[in-house]
Design a protein around this motif. Structure first.
Motif, PDB file in Angstrom:
ATOM      1  N   GLU A 133       0.860  -1.348  -0.015  1.00 46.65           N
ATOM      2  CA  GLU A 133      -0.149   0.050  -0.200  1.00 46.65           C
ATOM      3  C   GLU A 133       0.725   1.213   0.032  1.00 46.65           C
ATOM      4  OE1 GLU A 133      -2.710  -0.508   3.026  1.00 46.65           O
ATOM      5  OE2 GLU A 133      -3.982  -1.997   2.243  1.00 46.65           O
ATOM      6  N   GLY A 136       1.712   2.353  -3.504  1.00 45.03           N
ATOM      7  CA  GLY A 136       0.561   2.533  -4.442  1.00 45.03           C
ATOM      8  C   GLY A 136      -0.410   1.305  -4.674  1.00 45.03           C
ATOM      9  N   LYS A 138      -3.073  -1.606  -4.460  1.00 45.31           N
ATOM     10  CA  LYS A 138      -4.240  -1.895  -3.446  1.00 45.31           C
ATOM     11  C   LYS A 138      -5.119  -2.974  -4.369  1.00 45.31           C
ATOM     12  CE  LYS A 138      -7.045   1.937  -5.526  1.00 45.31           C
ATOM     13  NZ  LYS A 138      -7.859   3.124  -5.104  1.00 45.31           N
ATOM     14  N   ILE A 140      -8.480  -5.137  -5.674  1.00 49.77           N
ATOM     15  CA  ILE A 140      -9.514  -4.465  -6.128  1.00 49.77           C
ATOM     16  C   ILE A 140     -10.802  -4.964  -5.430  1.00 49.77           C
ATOM     17  CG2 ILE A 140     -11.258  -4.765  -8.219  1.00 49.77           C
ATOM     18  CD1 ILE A 140      -8.296  -4.711  -9.690  1.00 49.77           C
ATOM     19  N   ASP A 150     -13.379  -3.443 -16.693  1.00 48.10           N
ATOM     20  CA  ASP A 150     -12.268  -2.907 -16.332  1.00 48.10           C
ATOM     21  C   ASP A 150     -11.491  -3.168 -15.197  1.00 48.10           C
ATOM     22  OD1 ASP A 150     -12.733  -1.249 -18.496  1.00 48.10           O
ATOM     23  OD2 ASP A 150     -13.870   0.312 -17.378  1.00 48.10           O
ATOM     24  N   LEU A 151     -12.098  -4.018 -14.138  1.00 51.09           N
ATOM     25  CA  LEU A 151     -11.712  -4.358 -13.328  1.00 51.09           C
ATOM     26  C   LEU A 151     -11.574  -5.986 -12.674  1.00 51.09           C
ATOM     27  CD1 LEU A 151     -12.992  -1.860 -10.347  1.00 51.09           C
ATOM     28  CD2 LEU A 151     -10.727  -1.567 -11.640  1.00 51.09           C
ATOM     29  N   TYR A 177      -5.276  -6.704  -8.349  1.00 57.98           N
ATOM     30  CA  TYR A 177      -4.719  -5.483  -7.637  1.00 57.98           C
ATOM     31  C   TYR A 177      -4.551  -4.165  -8.643  1.00 57.98           C
ATOM     32  CZ  TYR A 177      -3.232  -8.766  -3.987  1.00 57.98           C
ATOM     33  OH  TYR A 177      -3.502  -9.800  -2.989  1.00 57.98           O
ATOM     34  N   GLN A 178      -4.495  -3.098  -8.116  1.00 57.08           N
ATOM     35  CA  GLN A 178      -4.273  -1.840  -8.872  1.00 57.08           C
ATOM     36  C   GLN A 178      -3.012  -1.180  -8.462  1.00 57.08           C
ATOM     37  OE1 GLN A 178      -7.842   0.175  -7.989  1.00 57.08           O
ATOM     38  NE2 GLN A 178      -8.469   0.237 -10.273  1.00 57.08           N
ATOM     39  N   ASN A 180      -1.642   2.439  -8.338  1.00 57.93           N
ATOM     40  CA  ASN A 180      -1.933   3.745  -8.795  1.00 57.93           C
ATOM     41  C   ASN A 180      -3.220   4.089  -9.587  1.00 57.93           C
ATOM     42  OD1 ASN A 180       0.144   4.799  -7.070  1.00 57.93           O
ATOM     43  ND2 ASN A 180       1.655   4.645  -8.778  1.00 57.93           N
ATOM     44  N   ASP A 181      -4.220   3.390  -9.545  1.00 60.74           N
ATOM     45  CA  ASP A 181      -5.336   3.349 -10.349  1.00 60.74           C
ATOM     46  C   ASP A 181      -5.051   2.712 -11.627  1.00 60.74           C
ATOM     47  OD1 ASP A 181      -6.846   4.584  -8.186  1.00 60.74           O
ATOM     48  OD2 ASP A 181      -6.258   6.697  -9.007  1.00 60.74           O
ATOM     49  N   LYS A 182      -4.239   1.939 -11.999  1.00 52.36           N
ATOM     50  CA  LYS A 182      -3.979   1.157 -12.942  1.00 52.36           C
ATOM     51  C   LYS A 182      -4.060  -0.360 -12.772  1.00 52.36           C
ATOM     52  CE  LYS A 182      -0.845  -0.103 -16.637  1.00 52.36           C
ATOM     53  NZ  LYS A 182       0.630  -0.350 -16.944  1.00 52.36           N
ATOM     54  N   VAL A 183      -4.886  -0.947 -13.394  1.00 44.54           N
ATOM     55  CA  VAL A 183      -4.978  -2.566 -12.905  1.00 44.54           C
ATOM     56  C   VAL A 183      -3.633  -3.242 -13.366  1.00 44.54           C
ATOM     57  CG1 VAL A 183      -6.402  -4.548 -13.359  1.00 44.54           C
ATOM     58  CG2 VAL A 183      -7.892  -2.357 -13.262  1.00 44.54           C
TER      59      VAL A 183
END
Length: 193
Positions: A133, A136, A138, A140, A150-151, A177-178, A180-183
């Protein structure tokens, strides 16, 4: 005066007139040539100024090209260093978790109580998640979430779950997992039909 003398005098006058005309033409030509010589001198001053300006601009251009080339080389070097050492932050965050795992393995040989081993594994897992974490990463969320391509990646369709579960995630088979908001890994889920 005889006719011959008159003729000679007329010829001499004619020769003198021609000589005067020739001298007059020569002086005019010499004045023209001096004025022409003065014009290039006037033109040489602006020409010299233009040449000096050209040299100055050429120098500035060469300096700009050299600066840009140095900038390009410096950024390529920095980029190469980032690629080589980019994982340093991630590795530094994970090293304490590895230390905890090694201690757990050493202490696992000293005890036969599975509850103690399980507790140690849970602590290590929580520490690992905190380290991720901080980088960056996290999880899903899949708990009662709507199916989102998308997820999520649907690996199974579960029929007969009712209208309230239609299009919803029923079960998570593999956590996604993502970064920084990218899968970086889609969550593999079972979806209600």
């Amino acid at each position: 005066m005889t006719e011959e003398e008159i003729k000679n005098m007329e010829e001499e006058e004619q020769v003198l007139e021609e000589q005067n005309e020739q001298e007059l033409r020569d002086t005019q030509d010499s004045e023209d040539s001096t004025s022409e010589a003065e014009e290039p001198a006037e033109e040489q001053d602006p020409l010299a100024a233009a040449q000096a300006e050209i040299e100055e601009l050429k120098d500035k251009y060469l300096r700009s090209v050299a600066e840009f080339d140095n900038y390009r080389k410096r950024t390529l070097k920095e980029k190469a260093e980032l690629i080589l050492n980019g994982g340093e932050k991630a590795v530094s965050a994970i090293l304490p978790v590895i230390d905890d795992m090694e201690r757990a393995i050493e202490n696992g040989a000293k005890t036969d109580d599975p509850a103690v081993l399980r507790e140690g594994m849970e602590l290590i897992c929580h520490k690992m998640m905190k380290a991720l974490e901080s980088l960056g990463v996290k999880k899903i969320d899949t708990d009662n979430a709507d199916f989102n391509t998308d997820l999520h990646e649907a690996v199974a369709m579960v029929p007969g779950m009712g209208d309230d579960k239609k299009g919803k995630v029923i079960d998570c088979l593999q956590t996604g997992y993502q970064l920084n908001d990218k899968v970086i890994r889609h969550a593999k889920v079972a979806v209600g039909q």
